[in-house]
Design an enzyme around this catalytic site. Structure first.
Site, PDB file in Angstrom:
ATOM      1  CB  CYS A 363     -15.199  30.763 -16.992  1.00 25.14           C
ATOM      2  SG  CYS A 363     -14.641  32.466 -17.118  1.00 25.14           S
ATOM      3  CB  ALA A 364     -18.348  26.685 -15.118  1.00 25.59           C
TER       4      ALA A 364
END
Length: 414
Positions: A363-364
């Site tokens: 999630c980055a």
């Protein structure tokens, strides 16, 4: 006595230390959970606190009955416990949410009109995406560069502004200079929100000492996987912002017009809250505080050093880092293995060795692409992904050594 008990000096335990999982050939082996950064297992005291609260579970804030009064008292005590855990100011709001993502989105809804958020591309999507107006900064080459970039960006913005930054990277585990960034933010009349989801399970946080305006974190990262998170911080924006949810509890009166609560906590906790999640979160805070941060940090640093030294000794395994191998970090290490996609590594570790890790972009996405230095991450399938091993209470030397041995085996097969 289990291996974890022998090798781990920290007395508090997690559920599932005796979990066995199937591996290739049908054998059962003890599970090496190295995926704490995604969701940490439940602490025994947390499970006990929830079990103790269940027999008298009832509604909060609305009932006159004994069970309702007792549950309300436990819920509000949880708020006080969380406030003390993060060293918040006495007048700070403590709003229970679902998780860190929910907390940052809540704050985004309460920003004064025209507020500009300043956020680094190294952030988790929960901190990167919610802001109506944002200035995004490139990954800094070193901590001082992060401070300089924030300084320049904030100086160029007119009107309300908010600096958003992680305390510890969920990709590399590296600690960010949040005290210096808070100082810079306030010098420019801005506020600062710190994503502490990956910090608070590993290090003590004192919001007041660091002069932070807002802090958000999740229970499921903090050994309390019962669906609660929290936003802690200054009340004014929260008390004036549009209620996050509109319904019972958020209102003082409803007639031809609606009178909303001015108090930030009920204003943004409409409906029946996750009482058990709040109790669990508070119990985790109490358990970590009682265990003592010195012992926790010392054991974590010992295991992380063992892991990183082992990875460094394997040809074809490359650790990901923004600020170099010597920068302080929490128990998170991400890496790639030459000749394999991240998913292939993770599946082999699970299916052949009983090791749980995370693979992907965590999630980055912008940050992982930057660290890999290529849009395809060197992977034939174009996933631009990595493998992440993360540790916590319950991790032990055998888990670390099993991972290193498994990666050595995989590297030798290339």
């Amino acid at each position: 006595m289990s291996v974890a008990t022998i090798s781990h000096p920290v007395q508090v335990k997690v559920l599932g230390e005796d979990l066995e999982v199937p591996v290739k050939g049908g054998r059962l082996v003890s599970y090496a959970n190295l995926d704490y950064a995604a969701s940490a297992p439940c602490l025994e005291p947390v499970s006990a606190a929830v079990a103790a609260a269940l027999p008298a579970y009832s509604s909060v804030h609305r009932g006159a009955g004994y069970a309702s009064q007792l549950t309300t008292a436990r819920y509000e005590q949880a708020r006080h416990t969380v406030r003390a855990f993060v060293g918040a100011r006495t007048d700070d709001a403590v709003i229970f949410t679902r998780n860190t993502t929910d907390a940052t989105n809540l704050l985004a809804r309460c920003l004064p009109e025209g507020t500009t958020a300043v956020v680094f591309d190294t952030e988790h999507h929960a901190s990167l995406l919610p802001w109506p107006r944002a200035v995004r900064l490139a990954p800094p080459a070193f901590p001082g560069e992060a401070v300089r970039q924030a300084d320049e960006a904030l100086a160029a913005i007119e009107g309300p502004k908010l600096l958003v930054v992680t305390a510890a990277s969920n990709v590399t585990g590296e600690l960010w200079p949040i005290a210096a960034l808070a100082h810079i933010a306030h010098r420019h009349g801005a506020r600062i929100l710190v994503d502490a989801a990956q910090l608070v399970p590993h290090r003590r946080l004192n919001l007041t000492a660091l002069d932070l305006d807002y802090v958000a974190f999740s229970g499921h990262k903090l050994y309390a996987p019962f669906g609660a998170g929290v936003l802690v911080g200054r009340r004014d924006w929260l008390s004036e912002g549009e209620p996050y949810l509109k319904g019972g509890g958020a209102v003082k009166a409803v007639a031809d017009t609606v009178e909303w609560h001015e108090d930030a906590e009920p204003r943004h906790e409409a409906g029946t809250p996750n009482v058990l999640g709040a109790i669990a979160l508070a119990a985790a805070c109490d358990a970590l505080t009682a265990t003592g941060w010195t012992a926790l940090v010392r054991e974590e640093e010992r295991l992380v050093s063992r892991l990183r030294e082992g990875l460094d000794a394997i040809e074809g395994v490359h650790e990901l880092s923004l600020w170099g191998p010597d920068h302080p970090r929490v128990g998170i290490v991400s890496f790639v293995v030459d000749g394999y996609t991240a998913r292939e590594v993770a599946e082999a570790l699970s299916g052949e060795y009983g090791i749980g890790v995370r693979d992907g972009k965590f999630c980055a996405h912008p940050f992982v692409r930057h660290l890999l230095g290529a849009t395809d991450g060197g992977c034939e399938d174009g996933t631009a992904s990595a493998v992440r091993a993360s540790i916590g209470i319950g991790s032990n030397e055998e888990h670390i050594d099993r991972l290193i041995g498994a990666l050595r085996d995989l590297a030798a097969r290339r």
